[in-house]
Motif scaffolding. Structure first.
Motif, PDB file in Angstrom:
ATOM      1  N   GLY A 212     -11.379  30.137  48.434  1.00  0.00           N
ATOM      2  CA  GLY A 212     -11.607  29.209  49.529  1.00  0.00           C
ATOM      3  C   GLY A 212     -12.908  29.532  50.241  1.00  0.00           C
ATOM      4  N   ASN A 213     -13.069  28.944  51.421  1.00  0.00           N
ATOM      5  CA  ASN A 213     -14.281  29.127  52.215  1.00  0.00           C
ATOM      6  C   ASN A 213     -13.919  29.493  53.650  1.00  0.00           C
ATOM      7  OD1 ASN A 213     -16.039  28.113  50.053  1.00  0.00           O
ATOM      8  ND2 ASN A 213     -15.127  26.115  50.517  1.00  0.00           N
ATOM      9  N   PHE A 214     -14.918  29.892  54.403  1.00  0.00           N
ATOM     10  CA  PHE A 214     -14.729  30.148  55.827  1.00  0.00           C
ATOM     11  C   PHE A 214     -15.948  29.628  56.577  1.00  0.00           C
ATOM     12  CE2 PHE A 214     -17.288  33.662  54.424  1.00  0.00           C
ATOM     13  CZ  PHE A 214     -18.068  34.041  55.516  1.00  0.00           C
ATOM     14  N   LEU A 215     -15.751  29.295  57.849  1.00  0.00           N
ATOM     15  CA  LEU A 215     -16.857  28.863  58.692  1.00  0.00           C
ATOM     16  C   LEU A 215     -17.504  30.076  59.350  1.00  0.00           C
ATOM     17  CD1 LEU A 215     -15.590  25.680  60.590  1.00  0.00           C
ATOM     18  CD2 LEU A 215     -17.541  25.801  59.040  1.00  0.00           C
ATOM     19  N   LEU A 216     -18.834  30.101  59.339  1.00  0.00           N
ATOM     20  CA  LEU A 216     -19.574  31.198  59.962  1.00  0.00           C
ATOM     21  C   LEU A 216     -20.536  30.635  60.998  1.00  0.00           C
ATOM     22  CD1 LEU A 216     -20.336  34.185  60.164  1.00  0.00           C
ATOM     23  CD2 LEU A 216     -21.977  33.810  58.316  1.00  0.00           C
TER      24      LEU A 216
END
Length: 278
Positions: A212-216
């Protein structure tokens, strides 16, 4: 999900079954909320692309009156930009005689949680230790932390195909567009700047585990991160329409009051830079 229900029903130990039932109910309720969001989004898309209410009703196997009821039910589609079940916002601790959270970082975390709640997404606030160690392999994760503070975010930023976040020869931090070489520096670092302004990174990056992804969010200074929270609060709907949940990065600029560290305005300083995905 049916198999999970059957698994819990088959438990003979009621102490174990009641715990499993509560956990499964939570999962089922979360799934219902998310599927209602997806349904709402799909109804809107179909209507925007020329399908009549009668068409949509036929696709769904319900009456037109029922479609009219369902098109407004559920969370707003753009909730998915932040997460699907439970947002986790992490802000950094700063080293001192006693470790502390900077006012700007605390305000950023609270503003992101307020946005999540506005979008009908539960969430909580967590803290990054001064070591900068972060477990990025989590769902619905928003990290407010730059490369100066965490080697983990520094490594993640290093893999961004469109932007770099690095130190210039004169000691200032800058965001540089890989294509074209445009360099963005913070006016906060320029004593001759006409007004207090900071810049920040906003992006969606892959998790280390590839699941998955994450917000930075990473300001050149902490107030820059608060500017991103301000920008998201005003632009999340348009960003979701443009991006969905695809990986991207961009540079945000924000004007602020140097005394109160409150944001007066925010804007995109770069284009929305899409990341190519396999």
């Amino acid at each position: 999900m049916i198999e999970e229900v059957r698994r819990v029903a088959a438990m003979q130990d009621h102490a174990l079954r009641v715990k499993a039932a509560v956990e499964l109910m939570g999962e089922l309720q979360a799934a219902v909320v998310e599927t209602s969001r997806m349904r709402k989004e799909s109804i809107a898309w179909l209507r925007d692309h020329g399908h009549s209410m009668a068409d949509v009703a036929k696709m769904m196997g319900v009456s037109r009156a029922r479609v009219a009821q369902l098109r407004d039910a559920g969370p707003p589609p753009e909730r998915a930009f932040l997460g699907t079940e439970h947002a986790q916002v992490l802000v950094p601790m700063r080293p001192g005689e006693r470790d502390y959270v900077a006012l700007e970082d605390s305000s950023t975390g609270q503003k992101l949680l307020a946005l999540a709640h506005r979008l009908q997404l539960d969430g909580d606030l967590g803290y990054i230790p001064t070591s900068g160690e972060i477990d990025l392999n989590r769902d619905d994760l928003m990290v407010v932390c730059g490369p100066k503070t965490s080697p983990v975010t520094a490594e993640a930023l290093g893999k961004d195909p469109r932007l770099t976040f690095e130190i210039l020869p004169d000691g200032r931090w800058a965001l540089t567009e890989r294509d074209g070489g445009t360099v963005h520096t913070s006016p906060t670092d320029d004593p001759e700047a006409p007004s207090p302004t900071d810049i920040a990174y906003l992006g969606r990056l892959p998790r280390p585990d590839g699941q998955g992804n994450f917000l930075l969010i990473a300001g050149v200074h902490a107030v820059g991160s608060l500017g991103v929270a301000h920008f998201l609060s005003e632009n999340v709907t348009d960003l979701y329409k443009q991006l969905g949940t695809a990986p991207f990065s961009m540079v945000i600029a924000a004007d602020y009051d140097p005394t109160t560290k409150t944001i007066s305005s925010s804007r995109a300083l770069s284009d929305v830079l899409m990341h190519e995905t396999a």
